[in-house]
Structure formats: structure tokens, C-alpha cells
Design an enzyme around this catalytic site. Sequence first.
Site, PDB file in Angstrom:
ATOM      1  N   ARG A  71      10.195 -13.208  -0.377  1.00  0.00           N
ATOM      2  CA  ARG A  71      10.432 -13.186   1.067  1.00  0.00           C
ATOM      3  C   ARG A  71      11.473 -12.153   1.498  1.00  0.00           C
ATOM      4  NH1 ARG A  71       5.912 -14.964   2.483  1.00  0.00           N
ATOM      5  NH2 ARG A  71       5.642 -17.172   2.884  1.00  0.00           N
ATOM      6  N   GLY A 116      10.664  -9.056   2.335  1.00  0.00           N
ATOM      7  CA  GLY A 116      10.042  -8.118   3.266  1.00  0.00           C
ATOM      8  C   GLY A 116       9.342  -6.966   2.574  1.00  0.00           C
ATOM      9  N   HIS A 126      -0.822 -12.420   5.543  1.00  0.00           N
ATOM     10  CA  HIS A 126      -0.959 -11.040   5.059  1.00  0.00           C
ATOM     11  C   HIS A 126      -2.189 -10.378   5.674  1.00  0.00           C
ATOM     12  CE1 HIS A 126       1.927 -10.334   1.627  1.00  0.00           C
ATOM     13  NE2 HIS A 126       2.202 -11.585   1.965  1.00  0.00           N
ATOM     14  N   GLU A 184      -9.943  -8.226  -3.990  1.00  0.00           N
ATOM     15  CA  GLU A 184      -9.211  -9.241  -4.744  1.00  0.00           C
ATOM     16  C   GLU A 184      -9.582  -9.060  -6.212  1.00  0.00           C
ATOM     17  OE1 GLU A 184      -9.768 -13.120  -3.079  1.00  0.00           O
ATOM     18  OE2 GLU A 184      -9.000 -12.500  -1.130  1.00  0.00           O
TER      19      GLU A 184
END
Length: 190
Positions: A17, A19, A56, A68
Site C-alpha cells: 500500500r 502507492g 486496479h 493474467e
Amino acid sequence: MAAHPALPRTLLLGGARSGKSTRAEQLLARYPDVLYVATGGARDGDTEWAQRVALHRDRRPASWRTAETCDLAAVLADSADPAPVLIDCLALWLTAVMDECGAWDDAVWADGGEAAVQRRCEELARAWAATRRPVVAVSNEVGMGVVPATASGRRFRDTLGRLNMAVADASERVLLVVAGQVLTVKPAAG
């Protein structure tokens, strides 16, 4: 093949988290066609994970494509697709590799699992160094926090640290994201 302004091979590191994914996306914001490579996979029944993935996806431009996959060497070697690549993230890729190799188990690790994981990391580092595609990768910097209580946690931390070093060595630019702020670790030349 579409021409792209010079984009140095870039690795963004940071904590959870911090950024780092947002900053990586910002580096590629000017490109209409980006291949976003998500290495996290699906986690059936995990609503919190599904919310993270949706967040996201929602903030990426609609023109960006998503793959993916954990076959990063193949993506990096694909010279037929000139689109810049954003890999998010190497820590999730390593988790998948350790799963595939059974490397969380101490006995498997000692009996060839470590070597199998190391081969995959070396393959990825070579592919990163050799790619001609504009590429940005995100990875967790896990060596600055709590020492994991388990042997498998420590081997993950150590293996990711070595992978991050190999990818950083082959990168033109390395950035560290702390509290959303970008610190230059290795500046792009020129």
C-alpha cells in the site's frame, strides 16, 4: 510497429500500500496501448482480493489490455507486440513460482525446490535484461520490516530480495515508493 518515446526499463519497489502500482501506471499513462500483466491470479471466494483487483482494473485506461499470467519470460520475449508492458507484481509472481515448486515445504526446498525456484528467477532476470520492449515492473521491498517467524517466510523474503537485486541490476531506472512519494534509487541515464 508503433514508435514509443524512450522508456527506460524501470523497477518500482515499495511496501504494501505504498502507492507503487499507482506510480507505475502513471509512468505509462501517456501510452494508449499498454499490456498490463497481472501475476496475482484469481482467488476464488476471497472478496477482499476481488475488490483489490477491481480497484486496479477500474483505474487503468480502457485502451490498456490485461494478461493474467506468470509466464513473464514469454511476455518479455514477445517482439511481435510493441506495446509497453507493466508487470504487477514480481512478489506475486514469486509466490506462484514457490507454489508451483512446492518450495514452502522445508523438505521440498532442501531436496531441489530451492534450485528450481532459483532457475526460474534467473530465467526471469535474463528475460528482463534481454527484452526490447518498453517495460515497467512493480515489486515489494520486503527486507525492511519484521523478520518472518517461519523458515518459509524467511526464504520468500530472501529470494525476493535477490530477485529484486537481479532485476534492478538489469534496469536503467529503479524507484522506491514510500507513502506515495517516489525516491530515485537508480536514475535513468541521459
